[in-house]
Design a protein around this motif. Structure first.
Motif, PDB file in Angstrom:
ATOM      1  N   THR A  19       2.154  76.223  27.535  1.00 40.25           N
ATOM      2  CA  THR A  19       3.175  75.960  26.532  1.00 40.25           C
ATOM      3  C   THR A  19       3.383  74.463  26.327  1.00 40.25           C
ATOM      4  N   ALA A  20       2.479  73.638  26.857  1.00 41.84           N
ATOM      5  CA  ALA A  20       2.585  72.189  26.677  1.00 41.84           C
ATOM      6  C   ALA A  20       2.441  71.850  25.198  1.00 41.84           C
ATOM      7  N   GLU A  21       2.892  70.676  24.843  1.00 45.98           N
ATOM      8  CA  GLU A  21       2.794  70.255  23.448  1.00 45.98           C
ATOM      9  C   GLU A  21       1.346  70.187  23.005  1.00 45.98           C
ATOM     10  N   ARG A  22       1.142  70.444  21.722  1.00 44.99           N
ATOM     11  CA  ARG A  22      -0.180  70.389  21.114  1.00 44.99           C
ATOM     12  C   ARG A  22      -0.090  69.513  19.876  1.00 44.99           C
ATOM     13  N   PRO A  23      -1.228  69.084  19.332  1.00 43.14           N
ATOM     14  CA  PRO A  23      -1.181  68.324  18.080  1.00 43.14           C
ATOM     15  C   PRO A  23      -0.413  69.118  17.026  1.00 43.14           C
ATOM     16  N   THR A  24       0.415  68.416  16.269  1.00 41.91           N
ATOM     17  CA  THR A  24       1.330  69.064  15.330  1.00 41.91           C
ATOM     18  C   THR A  24       1.342  68.326  13.996  1.00 41.91           C
ATOM     19  N   PRO A  50      14.534  32.447  -6.605  1.00 39.85           N
ATOM     20  CA  PRO A  50      13.587  33.496  -6.185  1.00 39.85           C
ATOM     21  C   PRO A  50      14.345  34.754  -5.768  1.00 39.85           C
ATOM     22  N   ALA A  51      13.657  35.866  -5.907  1.00 41.93           N
ATOM     23  CA  ALA A  51      14.264  37.138  -5.494  1.00 41.93           C
ATOM     24  C   ALA A  51      14.490  37.122  -3.990  1.00 41.93           C
ATOM     25  N   GLU A  52      15.582  37.756  -3.545  1.00 40.63           N
ATOM     26  CA  GLU A  52      15.927  37.797  -2.130  1.00 40.63           C
ATOM     27  C   GLU A  52      15.600  39.163  -1.546  1.00 40.63           C
ATOM     28  N   ASP A  53      15.479  39.185  -0.236  1.00 38.91           N
ATOM     29  CA  ASP A  53      15.217  40.437   0.479  1.00 38.91           C
ATOM     30  C   ASP A  53      16.489  41.261   0.588  1.00 38.91           C
ATOM     31  N   LEU A  54      16.340  42.573   0.538  1.00 41.48           N
ATOM     32  CA  LEU A  54      17.440  43.497   0.778  1.00 41.48           C
ATOM     33  C   LEU A  54      17.298  43.996   2.214  1.00 41.48           C
ATOM     34  N   ALA A  55      18.311  43.759   3.025  1.00 39.33           N
ATOM     35  CA  ALA A  55      18.297  44.210   4.420  1.00 39.33           C
ATOM     36  C   ALA A  55      19.526  45.070   4.657  1.00 39.33           C
ATOM     37  N   LEU A  56      19.320  46.282   5.204  1.00 37.26           N
ATOM     38  CA  LEU A  56      20.440  47.180   5.436  1.00 37.26           C
ATOM     39  C   LEU A  56      20.132  48.191   6.521  1.00 37.26           C
ATOM     40  N   PRO A  57      21.173  48.654   7.243  1.00 38.08           N
ATOM     41  CA  PRO A  57      20.973  49.791   8.135  1.00 38.08           C
ATOM     42  C   PRO A  57      20.807  51.040   7.274  1.00 38.08           C
ATOM     43  N   SER A  58      19.819  51.860   7.592  1.00 42.32           N
ATOM     44  CA  SER A  58      19.557  53.030   6.755  1.00 42.32           C
ATOM     45  C   SER A  58      19.536  54.301   7.602  1.00 42.32           C
ATOM     46  N   PRO A  59      20.606  55.092   7.536  1.00 43.97           N
ATOM     47  CA  PRO A  59      20.605  56.389   8.228  1.00 43.97           C
ATOM     48  C   PRO A  59      19.664  57.363   7.523  1.00 43.97           C
ATOM     49  N   THR A  60      19.079  58.260   8.291  1.00 42.18           N
ATOM     50  CA  THR A  60      18.090  59.206   7.774  1.00 42.18           C
ATOM     51  C   THR A  60      18.437  60.615   8.213  1.00 42.18           C
ATOM     52  N   LEU A  61      18.251  61.570   7.315  1.00 41.21           N
ATOM     53  CA  LEU A  61      18.352  62.990   7.642  1.00 41.21           C
ATOM     54  C   LEU A  61      17.108  63.658   7.086  1.00 41.21           C
ATOM     55  N   ARG A  62      16.417  64.437   7.924  1.00 40.13           N
ATOM     56  CA  ARG A  62      15.158  65.061   7.517  1.00 40.13           C
ATOM     57  C   ARG A  62      15.126  66.500   8.000  1.00 40.13           C
ATOM     58  N   LEU A  63      14.674  67.411   7.144  1.00 40.81           N
ATOM     59  CA  LEU A  63      14.487  68.821   7.468  1.00 40.81           C
ATOM     60  C   LEU A  63      13.066  69.184   7.124  1.00 40.81           C
ATOM     61  N   GLY A  64      12.418  70.010   7.944  1.00 42.99           N
ATOM     62  CA  GLY A  64      11.052  70.348   7.604  1.00 42.99           C
ATOM     63  C   GLY A  64      10.443  71.418   8.480  1.00 42.99           C
ATOM     64  N   LEU A  65       9.134  71.572   8.278  1.00 40.41           N
ATOM     65  CA  LEU A  65       8.340  72.564   8.989  1.00 40.41           C
ATOM     66  C   LEU A  65       7.302  71.880   9.861  1.00 40.41           C
ATOM     67  N   THR A  66       6.930  72.538  10.958  1.00 42.26           N
ATOM     68  CA  THR A  66       5.870  72.046  11.805  1.00 42.26           C
ATOM     69  C   THR A  66       4.784  73.109  11.937  1.00 42.26           C
ATOM     70  N   TYR A  67       3.568  72.654  12.112  1.00 44.13           N
ATOM     71  CA  TYR A  67       2.448  73.555  12.389  1.00 44.13           C
ATOM     72  C   TYR A  67       1.690  72.984  13.570  1.00 44.13           C
ATOM     73  N   ARG A  68       1.571  73.774  14.640  1.00 43.78           N
ATOM     74  CA  ARG A  68       0.861  73.340  15.858  1.00 43.78           C
ATOM     75  C   ARG A  68      -0.559  73.874  15.853  1.00 43.78           C
ATOM     76  N   PHE A  69      -1.514  73.038  16.228  1.00 52.29           N
ATOM     77  CA  PHE A  69      -2.911  73.458  16.317  1.00 52.29           C
ATOM     78  C   PHE A  69      -3.175  74.181  17.597  1.00 52.29           C
TER      79      PHE A  69
END
Length: 182
Positions: free
Chosen positions: A36-41, A163-182
């Motif tokens: 049950t060890a991890e496999r490529p996903t 000149p154009a300036e850089d935009l720097a910000l903390p960016s929170p992330t939320l992600r939902l998805g599917l996995t497939y293990r080989f």
């Protein structure tokens, strides 16, 4: 200037996956084999970074253990609606192939004038079938997008525009998805 396109990113990810150890079985201290060890996903998902929607595709594979934790680098491509393509790399640490995971995260923005991001991700993954599963993930990154902030003030005659300036910000992330293990 574009450094890489999506097809070359996919080729790099596929090559890295082939170079990663693909052994799914590990021998426990008592001599038994743990299957049950991890496999490529493969990870595919949708999410929000700050308020910008994105889609993502990534691959991960276990490369070793640190104490009781499995170490699995995850390399992927995120497609943000307003920013374009970001190549990302996460170092996932977990105790099992289901349950909680997390680790540091970094990425390079490939479109426009470029940029980078660095931070951490954490999530929960489970399986609905032996090879198919799902994940819910959150993260916080510090993102720098080069040359996107411009001044709309009129430029006096004889002076050059700011000149154009850089935009720097903390960016929170939320992600939902599917996995497939080989």
């Amino acid at each position: 200037m574009r450094i890489l396109n999506i097809s070359s990113c996919a080729a790099v990810l596929a090559g890295l996956l082939l170079l990663t150890p693909l052994s799914a079985a590990q021998t426990a201290a008592d001599g038994t084999t743990n299957t049950t060890a991890e496999r490529p996903t493969v990870w595919a998902g949708l999410g929000l970074e700050t308020i910008v929607p994105f889609g993502s595709l990534a691959v991960s594979a276990p490369v070793g253990r640190v104490g009781a934790l499995t170490v699995a680098p995850r390399l992927g491509v995120d497609g943000l609606v307003l920013l374009g393509s970001i190549v990302s790399a996460d170092l996932l640490l977990s105790r099992a192939d289901t349950g909680w995971y997390g680790g540091p995260s970094a990425g390079l923005i490939l479109t426009g004038k470029g940029g980078w991001r660095a931070g951490a991700v954490a999530g929960y993954r489970s399986r609905t079938r032996p090879d198919l599963g799902f994940f819910v993930e959150g993260g916080v990154r510090y993102t720098v997008v080069r040359g996107v902030l411009t001044s709309h003030e009129p430029v006096p005659a004889g002076q050059s525009a700011r000149p154009a300036e850089d935009l720097a910000l903390p960016s929170p992330t939320l992600r939902l998805g599917l996995t497939y293990r080989f």
